[in-house]
Write a protein that holds these residues in place. Structure first.
Motif, PDB file in Angstrom:
ATOM      1  N   GLN A   1       0.822  -1.213   0.000  1.00  0.00           N
ATOM      2  CA  GLN A   1       0.000   0.000   0.000  1.00  0.00           C
ATOM      3  C   GLN A   1       0.852   1.258   0.000  1.00  0.00           C
ATOM      4  O   GLN A   1       0.509   2.255  -0.637  1.00  0.00           O
ATOM      5  CB  GLN A   1      -0.946  -0.024   1.217  1.00  0.00           C
ATOM      6  CG  GLN A   1      -1.803  -1.285   1.247  1.00  0.00           C
ATOM      7  CD  GLN A   1      -3.271  -1.009   1.536  1.00  0.00           C
ATOM      8  OE1 GLN A   1      -3.839  -0.044   1.071  1.00  0.00           O
ATOM      9  NE2 GLN A   1      -3.884  -1.893   2.301  1.00  0.00           N
TER      10      GLN A   1
ATOM     11  N   SER B   1      -7.549  -4.058  -2.319  1.00  0.00           N
ATOM     12  CA  SER B   1      -8.931  -3.945  -1.839  1.00  0.00           C
ATOM     13  C   SER B   1      -9.176  -5.016  -0.781  1.00  0.00           C
ATOM     14  O   SER B   1      -9.154  -6.207  -1.083  1.00  0.00           O
ATOM     15  CB  SER B   1      -9.914  -4.107  -3.002  1.00  0.00           C
ATOM     16  OG  SER B   1     -11.235  -4.263  -2.505  1.00  0.00           O
ATOM     17  N   ALA B   2      -9.404  -4.581   0.453  1.00  0.00           N
ATOM     18  CA  ALA B   2      -9.637  -5.518   1.560  1.00  0.00           C
ATOM     19  C   ALA B   2     -10.871  -6.370   1.311  1.00  0.00           C
ATOM     20  O   ALA B   2     -10.861  -7.581   1.552  1.00  0.00           O
ATOM     21  CB  ALA B   2      -9.784  -4.750   2.867  1.00  0.00           C
ATOM     22  N   LEU B   3     -11.948  -5.752   0.805  1.00  0.00           N
ATOM     23  CA  LEU B   3     -13.200  -6.479   0.570  1.00  0.00           C
ATOM     24  C   LEU B   3     -13.025  -7.514  -0.537  1.00  0.00           C
ATOM     25  O   LEU B   3     -13.407  -8.682  -0.372  1.00  0.00           O
ATOM     26  CB  LEU B   3     -14.323  -5.502   0.205  1.00  0.00           C
ATOM     27  CG  LEU B   3     -15.713  -6.127   0.023  1.00  0.00           C
ATOM     28  CD1 LEU B   3     -16.189  -6.788   1.309  1.00  0.00           C
ATOM     29  CD2 LEU B   3     -16.729  -5.079  -0.446  1.00  0.00           C
TER      30      LEU B   3
ATOM     31  N   THR C   1      -4.321  -6.902  -5.399  1.00  0.00           N
ATOM     32  CA  THR C   1      -5.305  -7.671  -4.635  1.00  0.00           C
ATOM     33  C   THR C   1      -5.208  -9.165  -4.926  1.00  0.00           C
ATOM     34  O   THR C   1      -5.174  -9.985  -4.011  1.00  0.00           O
ATOM     35  CB  THR C   1      -6.737  -7.166  -4.928  1.00  0.00           C
ATOM     36  OG1 THR C   1      -6.825  -5.790  -4.547  1.00  0.00           O
ATOM     37  CG2 THR C   1      -7.772  -7.957  -4.141  1.00  0.00           C
TER      38      THR C   1
ATOM     39  N   TYR D   1      -9.974  -9.385   6.265  1.00  0.00           N
ATOM     40  CA  TYR D   1     -10.566  -8.105   5.826  1.00  0.00           C
ATOM     41  C   TYR D   1     -10.184  -6.980   6.787  1.00  0.00           C
ATOM     42  O   TYR D   1      -9.753  -5.902   6.369  1.00  0.00           O
ATOM     43  CB  TYR D   1     -12.090  -8.228   5.742  1.00  0.00           C
ATOM     44  CG  TYR D   1     -12.786  -6.903   5.542  1.00  0.00           C
ATOM     45  CD1 TYR D   1     -12.851  -6.307   4.276  1.00  0.00           C
ATOM     46  CD2 TYR D   1     -13.356  -6.227   6.618  1.00  0.00           C
ATOM     47  CE1 TYR D   1     -13.466  -5.073   4.092  1.00  0.00           C
ATOM     48  CE2 TYR D   1     -13.974  -4.994   6.444  1.00  0.00           C
ATOM     49  CZ  TYR D   1     -14.027  -4.423   5.182  1.00  0.00           C
ATOM     50  OH  TYR D   1     -14.632  -3.192   5.004  1.00  0.00           O
TER      51      TYR D   1
ATOM     52  N   ARG E   1      -7.774  -3.890   5.779  1.00  0.00           N
ATOM     53  CA  ARG E   1      -8.483  -2.592   5.788  1.00  0.00           C
ATOM     54  C   ARG E   1      -7.801  -1.598   6.716  1.00  0.00           C
ATOM     55  O   ARG E   1      -7.782  -0.395   6.468  1.00  0.00           O
ATOM     56  CB  ARG E   1      -9.922  -2.825   6.254  1.00  0.00           C
ATOM     57  CG  ARG E   1     -10.793  -1.593   6.231  1.00  0.00           C
ATOM     58  CD  ARG E   1     -11.783  -1.654   5.097  1.00  0.00           C
ATOM     59  NE  ARG E   1     -12.838  -0.672   5.202  1.00  0.00           N
ATOM     60  CZ  ARG E   1     -12.727   0.609   4.882  1.00  0.00           C
ATOM     61  NH1 ARG E   1     -11.576   1.084   4.466  1.00  0.00           N
ATOM     62  NH2 ARG E   1     -13.741   1.430   4.981  1.00  0.00           N
ATOM     63  N   ASN E   2      -7.251  -2.104   7.834  1.00  0.00           N
ATOM     64  CA  ASN E   2      -6.638  -1.235   8.851  1.00  0.00           C
ATOM     65  C   ASN E   2      -5.169  -1.582   9.070  1.00  0.00           C
ATOM     66  O   ASN E   2      -4.688  -1.569  10.204  1.00  0.00           O
ATOM     67  CB  ASN E   2      -7.408  -1.380  10.177  1.00  0.00           C
ATOM     68  CG  ASN E   2      -8.891  -1.123  10.021  1.00  0.00           C
ATOM     69  OD1 ASN E   2      -9.326   0.005   9.911  1.00  0.00           O
ATOM     70  ND2 ASN E   2      -9.670  -2.199  10.012  1.00  0.00           N
TER      71      ASN E   2
END
Length: 196
Positions: free
Chosen positions: A34, A41-43, A108, A150, A154-155
Protein backbone atom coordinates in the motif's frame (compact mmCIF):
# COMPACT_ATOMS: atom_id res chain seq x y z
CA UNK A 1 -28.59 -35.22 7.92
CA UNK A 2 -28.39 -32.35 10.43
CA UNK A 3 -25.63 -29.89 11.05
CA UNK A 4 -23.28 -30.65 13.93
CA UNK A 5 -21.64 -27.42 15.07
CA UNK A 6 -18.85 -27.86 17.60
CA UNK A 7 -17.12 -24.90 19.20
CA UNK A 8 -14.08 -27.09 19.83
CA UNK A 9 -13.81 -28.08 16.15
CA UNK A 10 -14.45 -24.48 15.02
CA UNK A 11 -11.71 -23.25 17.40
CA UNK A 12 -9.28 -25.96 16.21
CA UNK A 13 -9.94 -25.28 12.51
CA UNK A 14 -9.78 -21.51 13.08
CA UNK A 15 -6.44 -21.70 14.89
CA UNK A 16 -4.87 -24.00 12.28
CA UNK A 17 -6.06 -21.83 9.36
CA UNK A 18 -5.08 -18.63 11.19
CA UNK A 19 -1.58 -20.00 11.74
CA UNK A 20 -1.23 -21.07 8.08
CA UNK A 21 -2.65 -17.86 6.59
CA UNK A 22 -0.46 -15.94 9.07
CA UNK A 23 -2.24 -12.64 8.43
CA UNK A 24 -0.30 -10.91 11.24
CA UNK A 25 3.00 -12.10 9.79
CA UNK A 26 1.96 -10.69 6.40
CA UNK A 27 1.25 -7.19 7.80
CA UNK A 28 4.65 -5.80 6.68
CA UNK A 29 3.94 -7.09 3.13
CA UNK A 30 0.45 -5.52 3.08
CA UNK A 31 1.82 -2.24 4.42
CA UNK A 32 4.68 -2.19 1.91
CA UNK A 33 2.30 -2.85 -1.02
CA UNK A 34 0.00 0.00 0.00
CA UNK A 35 2.89 2.38 0.77
CA UNK A 36 4.33 1.77 -2.70
CA UNK A 37 1.01 2.76 -4.32
CA UNK A 38 -0.15 -0.75 -5.24
CA UNK A 39 -3.90 -0.89 -4.62
CA UNK A 40 -5.16 -3.62 -2.31
CA UNK A 41 -8.93 -3.94 -1.84
CA UNK A 42 -9.64 -5.52 1.56
CA UNK A 43 -13.20 -6.48 0.57
CA UNK A 44 -12.21 -8.04 -2.78
CA UNK A 45 -9.24 -9.87 -1.26
CA UNK A 46 -11.32 -11.42 1.53
CA UNK A 47 -14.32 -12.29 -0.70
CA UNK A 48 -12.22 -13.83 -3.51
CA UNK A 49 -10.18 -15.78 -0.96
CA UNK A 50 -13.40 -16.98 0.72
CA UNK A 51 -14.83 -18.13 -2.63
CA UNK A 52 -11.63 -20.01 -3.53
CA UNK A 53 -11.45 -21.72 -0.13
CA UNK A 54 -15.14 -22.72 -0.07
CA UNK A 55 -15.05 -24.06 -3.66
CA UNK A 56 -11.87 -26.04 -2.95
CA UNK A 57 -13.36 -27.38 0.28
CA UNK A 58 -16.20 -28.99 -1.72
CA UNK A 59 -14.42 -29.74 -5.02
CA UNK A 60 -11.13 -30.82 -3.48
CA UNK A 61 -12.40 -34.26 -2.47
CA UNK A 62 -13.72 -34.91 -5.99
CA UNK A 63 -10.34 -33.83 -7.31
CA UNK A 64 -8.65 -36.33 -5.00
CA UNK A 65 -10.95 -39.11 -6.23
CA UNK A 66 -9.98 -38.20 -9.78
CA UNK A 67 -6.38 -38.99 -8.82
CA UNK A 68 -7.43 -42.05 -6.80
CA UNK A 69 -6.35 -40.52 -3.47
CA UNK A 70 -8.29 -40.48 -0.19
CA UNK A 71 -8.54 -37.71 2.43
CA UNK A 72 -6.39 -39.58 4.97
CA UNK A 73 -3.49 -39.81 2.47
CA UNK A 74 -3.95 -36.17 1.53
CA UNK A 75 -4.06 -35.23 5.23
CA UNK A 76 -0.70 -36.96 5.83
CA UNK A 77 0.79 -35.05 2.89
CA UNK A 78 -0.89 -31.86 4.16
CA UNK A 79 0.60 -32.45 7.62
CA UNK A 80 4.08 -32.48 6.06
CA UNK A 81 3.35 -29.15 4.33
CA UNK A 82 2.08 -27.73 7.63
CA UNK A 83 5.22 -28.98 9.33
CA UNK A 84 7.38 -27.15 6.76
CA UNK A 85 5.32 -23.95 7.21
CA UNK A 86 5.67 -24.27 10.99
CA UNK A 87 9.46 -24.65 10.65
CA UNK A 88 9.51 -21.46 8.56
CA UNK A 89 7.51 -19.52 11.14
CA UNK A 90 9.33 -20.86 14.20
CA UNK A 91 12.93 -20.78 12.99
CA UNK A 92 12.68 -17.88 10.52
CA UNK A 93 13.94 -19.86 7.53
CA UNK A 94 12.55 -19.62 4.00
CA UNK A 95 11.37 -22.91 2.51
CA UNK A 96 8.58 -21.50 0.31
CA UNK A 97 9.31 -18.47 -1.84
CA UNK A 98 6.44 -15.98 -2.13
CA UNK A 99 6.84 -13.79 -5.20
CA UNK A 100 5.73 -10.29 -4.22
CA UNK A 101 7.49 -8.61 -7.12
CA UNK A 102 4.43 -8.17 -9.35
CA UNK A 103 4.77 -4.83 -11.15
CA UNK A 104 1.02 -4.39 -11.57
CA UNK A 105 -0.63 -1.54 -9.68
CA UNK A 106 -3.42 -3.93 -8.65
CA UNK A 107 -2.04 -6.23 -5.97
CA UNK A 108 -5.30 -7.67 -4.63
CA UNK A 109 -5.10 -10.95 -6.57
CA UNK A 110 -1.33 -11.41 -6.63
CA UNK A 111 0.28 -11.59 -4.12
CA UNK A 112 -2.48 -10.92 -1.53
CA UNK A 113 -5.13 -13.52 -2.48
CA UNK A 114 -2.56 -15.89 -3.95
CA UNK A 115 -0.22 -16.95 -2.42
CA UNK A 116 -0.52 -14.98 0.86
CA UNK A 117 -4.13 -15.78 1.87
CA UNK A 118 -5.52 -18.59 -0.31
CA UNK A 119 -2.21 -20.17 -1.21
CA UNK A 120 -1.24 -23.84 -1.54
CA UNK A 121 -0.63 -24.17 2.20
CA UNK A 122 -4.12 -22.90 3.09
CA UNK A 123 -5.84 -25.07 0.45
CA UNK A 124 -3.94 -28.16 1.59
CA UNK A 125 -4.70 -27.41 5.23
CA UNK A 126 -8.46 -26.96 4.91
CA UNK A 127 -8.80 -30.19 2.96
CA UNK A 128 -6.64 -31.99 5.50
CA UNK A 129 -8.90 -30.66 8.28
CA UNK A 130 -11.83 -32.60 6.77
CA UNK A 131 -10.44 -35.74 8.38
CA UNK A 132 -10.56 -34.05 11.80
CA UNK A 133 -13.52 -31.63 11.70
CA UNK A 134 -17.08 -31.54 10.34
CA UNK A 135 -17.54 -29.59 7.10
CA UNK A 136 -19.80 -26.93 8.65
CA UNK A 137 -17.24 -26.21 11.38
CA UNK A 138 -14.47 -25.73 8.81
CA UNK A 139 -16.72 -23.33 6.85
CA UNK A 140 -17.36 -21.24 9.99
CA UNK A 141 -13.60 -21.20 10.70
CA UNK A 142 -12.86 -20.10 7.11
CA UNK A 143 -15.46 -17.29 7.29
CA UNK A 144 -14.08 -16.05 10.64
CA UNK A 145 -10.55 -16.03 9.22
CA UNK A 146 -11.67 -14.06 6.15
CA UNK A 147 -13.38 -11.48 8.41
CA UNK A 148 -10.06 -11.15 10.23
CA UNK A 149 -8.16 -10.87 6.91
CA UNK A 150 -10.57 -8.11 5.83
CA UNK A 151 -10.07 -6.22 9.10
CA UNK A 152 -6.26 -6.47 9.00
CA UNK A 153 -5.92 -5.39 5.34
CA UNK A 154 -8.48 -2.59 5.79
CA UNK A 155 -6.64 -1.24 8.85
CA UNK A 156 -3.12 -2.47 8.07
CA UNK A 157 -1.21 0.61 9.25
CA UNK A 158 -3.25 0.87 12.47
CA UNK A 159 -2.79 -2.86 13.22
CA UNK A 160 0.94 -2.64 12.44
CA UNK A 161 1.27 0.26 14.88
CA UNK A 162 -0.86 -1.50 17.52
CA UNK A 163 0.98 -4.84 17.42
CA UNK A 164 4.41 -3.42 16.65
CA UNK A 165 7.34 -5.19 15.00
CA UNK A 166 8.10 -7.16 18.17
CA UNK A 167 4.45 -8.22 18.48
CA UNK A 168 4.43 -9.51 14.89
CA UNK A 169 7.68 -11.38 15.56
CA UNK A 170 6.37 -12.99 18.78
CA UNK A 171 2.96 -13.94 17.29
CA UNK A 172 4.65 -15.53 14.28
CA UNK A 173 6.87 -17.68 16.53
CA UNK A 174 3.97 -18.57 18.85
CA UNK A 175 1.66 -19.69 16.05
CA UNK A 176 4.58 -21.49 14.45
CA UNK A 177 4.88 -23.71 17.53
CA UNK A 178 1.07 -24.22 17.64
CA UNK A 179 1.12 -25.21 13.96
CA UNK A 180 4.04 -27.56 14.58
CA UNK A 181 2.08 -29.41 17.27
CA UNK A 182 -1.07 -29.57 15.13
CA UNK A 183 0.85 -30.89 12.10
CA UNK A 184 2.28 -33.71 14.22
CA UNK A 185 -1.22 -34.59 15.55
CA UNK A 186 -2.66 -34.53 12.02
CA UNK A 187 0.18 -36.72 10.72
CA UNK A 188 -0.02 -39.34 13.50
CA UNK A 189 -3.85 -39.65 13.52
CA UNK A 190 -4.11 -40.07 9.75
CA UNK A 191 -1.08 -42.30 9.44
CA UNK A 192 -2.72 -44.69 11.94
CA UNK A 193 -5.84 -44.74 9.72
CA UNK A 194 -3.74 -45.65 6.68
CA UNK A 195 -1.81 -48.31 8.60
CA UNK A 196 -4.97 -50.01 10.00
Amino acid sequence: MGLHFSWQEIATAFMVLFAVIDVTGSIPVFADLQSSGRKVSALKASLISLAILIVFLFAGEALLKLFNTDIASFAVAGALVLFALAVEMTFNVELFKNDTGNSSAQATLIPVVFPLVAGPGTLTTELSLRSECALENIIVAVVLNMILVYFVIRNVFWVEKLIGRNGIYVSRRFFGVILLAMSVKLFVSNLSILMS
